[in-house]
Design an enzyme around this catalytic site. Structure first.
Site, PDB file in Angstrom:
ATOM      1  N   HIS A 175      43.425  38.094  41.063  1.00 26.18           N
ATOM      2  CA  HIS A 175      43.981  36.754  40.828  1.00 26.18           C
ATOM      3  C   HIS A 175      45.235  36.852  39.989  1.00 26.18           C
ATOM      4  O   HIS A 175      45.397  37.729  39.150  1.00 26.18           O
ATOM      5  CB  HIS A 175      42.945  35.790  40.252  1.00 26.18           C
ATOM      6  CG  HIS A 175      42.637  35.909  38.795  1.00 26.18           C
ATOM      7  ND1 HIS A 175      43.436  35.372  37.822  1.00 26.18           N
ATOM      8  CD2 HIS A 175      41.607  36.477  38.150  1.00 26.18           C
ATOM      9  CE1 HIS A 175      42.896  35.596  36.637  1.00 26.18           C
ATOM     10  NE2 HIS A 175      41.793  36.277  36.803  1.00 26.18           N
ATOM     11  N   ASP A 194      44.074  40.098  31.862  1.00 25.21           N
ATOM     12  CA  ASP A 194      43.392  39.075  32.660  1.00 25.21           C
ATOM     13  C   ASP A 194      44.430  38.128  33.264  1.00 25.21           C
ATOM     14  O   ASP A 194      44.812  37.159  32.641  1.00 25.21           O
ATOM     15  CB  ASP A 194      42.417  38.308  31.778  1.00 25.21           C
ATOM     16  CG  ASP A 194      41.571  37.333  32.599  1.00 25.21           C
ATOM     17  OD1 ASP A 194      41.670  37.371  33.833  1.00 25.21           O
ATOM     18  OD2 ASP A 194      40.846  36.546  32.000  1.00 25.21           O
ATOM     19  N   GLU A 233      41.239  30.794  37.352  1.00 23.58           N
ATOM     20  CA  GLU A 233      40.725  30.377  36.042  1.00 23.58           C
ATOM     21  C   GLU A 233      40.171  28.955  36.049  1.00 23.58           C
ATOM     22  O   GLU A 233      39.398  28.586  35.180  1.00 23.58           O
ATOM     23  CB  GLU A 233      41.838  30.488  34.983  1.00 23.58           C
ATOM     24  CG  GLU A 233      42.477  31.874  34.871  1.00 23.58           C
ATOM     25  CD  GLU A 233      41.607  32.889  34.161  1.00 23.58           C
ATOM     26  OE1 GLU A 233      40.425  32.588  33.890  1.00 23.58           O
ATOM     27  OE2 GLU A 233      42.102  33.992  33.877  1.00 23.58           O
TER      28      GLU A 233
HETATM   29  C1  LIG Z   1      35.907  40.638  35.658  1.00 19.52           C
HETATM   30  C2  LIG Z   1      36.558  39.361  35.390  1.00 19.52           C
HETATM   31  O1  LIG Z   1      36.176  38.386  35.960  1.00 19.52           O
HETATM   32  N1  LIG Z   1      37.621  39.368  34.581  1.00 19.52           N
HETATM   33  C3  LIG Z   1      38.281  38.216  34.086  1.00 19.52           C
HETATM   34  C4  LIG Z   1      39.499  37.771  34.860  1.00 19.52           C
HETATM   35  O2  LIG Z   1      39.432  36.495  35.312  1.00 19.52           O
HETATM   36  C5  LIG Z   1      38.301  35.692  35.087  1.00 19.52           C
HETATM   37  C6  LIG Z   1      38.816  34.393  34.832  1.00 19.52           C
HETATM   38  O3  LIG Z   1      39.321  34.439  33.551  1.00 19.52           O
HETATM   39  C7  LIG Z   1      37.516  35.930  33.876  1.00 19.52           C
HETATM   40  O4  LIG Z   1      36.330  35.132  33.907  1.00 19.52           O
HETATM   41  C8  LIG Z   1      37.135  37.301  33.870  1.00 19.52           C
HETATM   42  O5  LIG Z   1      36.539  37.590  32.639  1.00 19.52           O
END
Ligand SMILES: CC(=O)N[C@H]1CO[C@H](CO)[C@@H](O)[C@@H]1O
Ligand SMILES: *[C@@H]1O[C@H](CO)[C@@H](O)[C@H](O)[C@H]1NC(C)=O
Ligand SMILES: *[C@@H]1O[C@H](CO)[C@@H](O)[C@H](O)[C@H]1NC(C)=O
Length: 375
Positions: A175, A194, A233
């Site tokens: 993402h 992230d 997010e």
């Molecule tokens: C593994 C994971 O989901 N990493 C992060 C990146 O994006 C999402 C949204 O913030 C987070 O929940 C995750 O911790």
């Protein structure tokens, strides 16, 4: 002093007005979120962020109530029990260059944030699309399409398709958005780990993949796609929109690997644990996950560990809900992940590029092995 302070708060206010007004939510607008399959709740946007700050994962299904409904879940393919592309992959791996990955991450984190309703979130998406288009053009890839997938908010997702001989499709995802949970719309959110790290991991893997002449000339078996999701997010919005579309069109997705946070190792090391690549065991396909672990064993120098993070914690949940086999790999077990996510401190200097390199090696191995596999 007083006037100076007023002046500063006026500046802060104007820099917060980066939301495209067409997408601004009213404080009372309600969203339907799903916390577990079938368990829903109606919340305001503010309540969404509070839940997120409390590490409650959810899908915002307001606009995607039918994702996964009546889905004909095909049996996942039998994935290769051993590697058949080692010569090719071992020739590609030395080309991975973390100077380029770091420079890309510096550009991505320089956007004030990559929030899905912010103009900077749109601009960062445009930048990612441009990178992909440039890589594809420089490599002279036949028949590739790199395009924005637009949504009902301002930040598009980005999809690259490199057709193979069949419509069986192997997808690599990450993402692209970031968020500052204390101030979603205007707050600084560099989102280095992230999940800028996931984006630059697959971008650098792509650059190297496109030096394989078989892929450039479309003589691989299965179609390869790279997805950069918008609005993860906010409740996996971009990936739900895309997988709802793929479900409706009966797309033949045979494997999906999501990478979310690929560069923070301090947590693991300071806890006295071994650096590793972590695989989620919930909301994923067990056979595909076992295959990706074989890829890690063959093409990286790291061990793997198992982790869980509950429903809807990243975009693999959308693919899984749509009935497609999905796996998810991250920098560490859930307890050791970056403590800086969703804050202004999630910066490039917290990212361990040796670790990003290991994820990139896995990505290249995964893509080449499955590009040529009979699935
Ligand atoms: C593994 C994971 O989901 N990493 C992060 C990146 O994006 C999402 C949204 O913030 C987070 O929940 C995750 O911790
Ligand atoms: C990596 O990329 C940088 C920046 O483009 C370049 O200067 C450097 O020579 C590259 N390193 C290798 C080993 O190719
Ligand atoms: C690529 O495009 C050419 C024509 O532009 C077409 O003949 C060929 O079938 C395409 N190949 C694939 C794999 O789509």
């Amino acid at each position: 002093m007083r006037t100076v302070l007023l002046f500063i708060s006026a500046v802060a206010l104007s820099s917060a007005l980066v939301i495209d007004k067409r997408y601004a939510a009213s404080a009372t607008q309600l969203y339907t979120i799903e916390l577990e399959p079938g368990v829903t709740r109606k919340v305001t946007e503010d309540e969404k962020w509070k839940l997120k700050a409390a590490s409650v994962h959810f899908m915002d299904i307001t606009d995607f109530p039918d994702l996964g409904k009546d889905v004909q879940r095909r049996a996942a393919p039998v994935y290769p029990s051993s590697m058949s592309q080692t010569t090719a992959v071992n020739a590609l791996i030395p080309k991975l260059n973390m100077t380029i990955a770091k420079s890309n991450l510096e550009t991505l984190t320089a956007f004030n944030n990559r929030y899905y309703k912010a103009l900077t979130g749109r601009d960062s998406s445009v930048w990612i699309l441009k990178q992909v288009q440039t890589l594809v053009a420089n490599a002279g890839v036949k028949n590739a399409t790199a395009a924005a997938f637009t949504h009902s908010w301002v930040q598009p997702s980005v999809i690259l398709t490199i057709p193979g001989k069949t419509d069986r499709t192997v997808i690599l995802g990450a993402h692209q958005d970031s968020i500052n949970l204390d101030s979603p719309s205007g707050g600084r959110a560099p989102g280095a780990d992230d999940n800028g790290s996931g984006v630059v991991t697959i971008l650098e893997a792509l650059r190297v993949l496109l030096t394989d002449s078989r892929i450039v000339s479309n003589s691989h078996e299965n179609t390869i796609e790279l997805h950069f999701y918008a609005a993860e997010e906010a409740g996996l919005l971009g990936s739900q929109d895309i997988f709802q579309d793929y479900q409706k069109r009966g797309r033949n997705v045979v494997a999906f690997l999501q990478q979310d946070m690929t560069g923070y190792t301090k947590g693991t090391i300071s806890a006295g644990r071994k650096e590793s690549i972590a695989f989620l065991t919930d909301n994923v396909d067990a056979g595909l996950t076992a295959f990706v672990k074989r890829v890690v064993a063959a093409y990286t120098t790291l061990p793997t560990v198992d982790s869980r993070c509950g429903y809807a914690c990243s975009d693999h949940a959308s693919a899984n809900k749509a009935g497609f086999p999905a796996a998810e790999a991250s920098e560490s077990g859930i307890d050791d992940m970056s403590p800086y996510e969703h804050t202004p401190q999630d910066t490039v200097d917290t990212v361990d590029f040796d670790h990003v390199l290991q994820h990139a090696r896995m990505t290249v191995g995964f893509a080449v092995e499955l590009a040529f596999a009979q699935l």
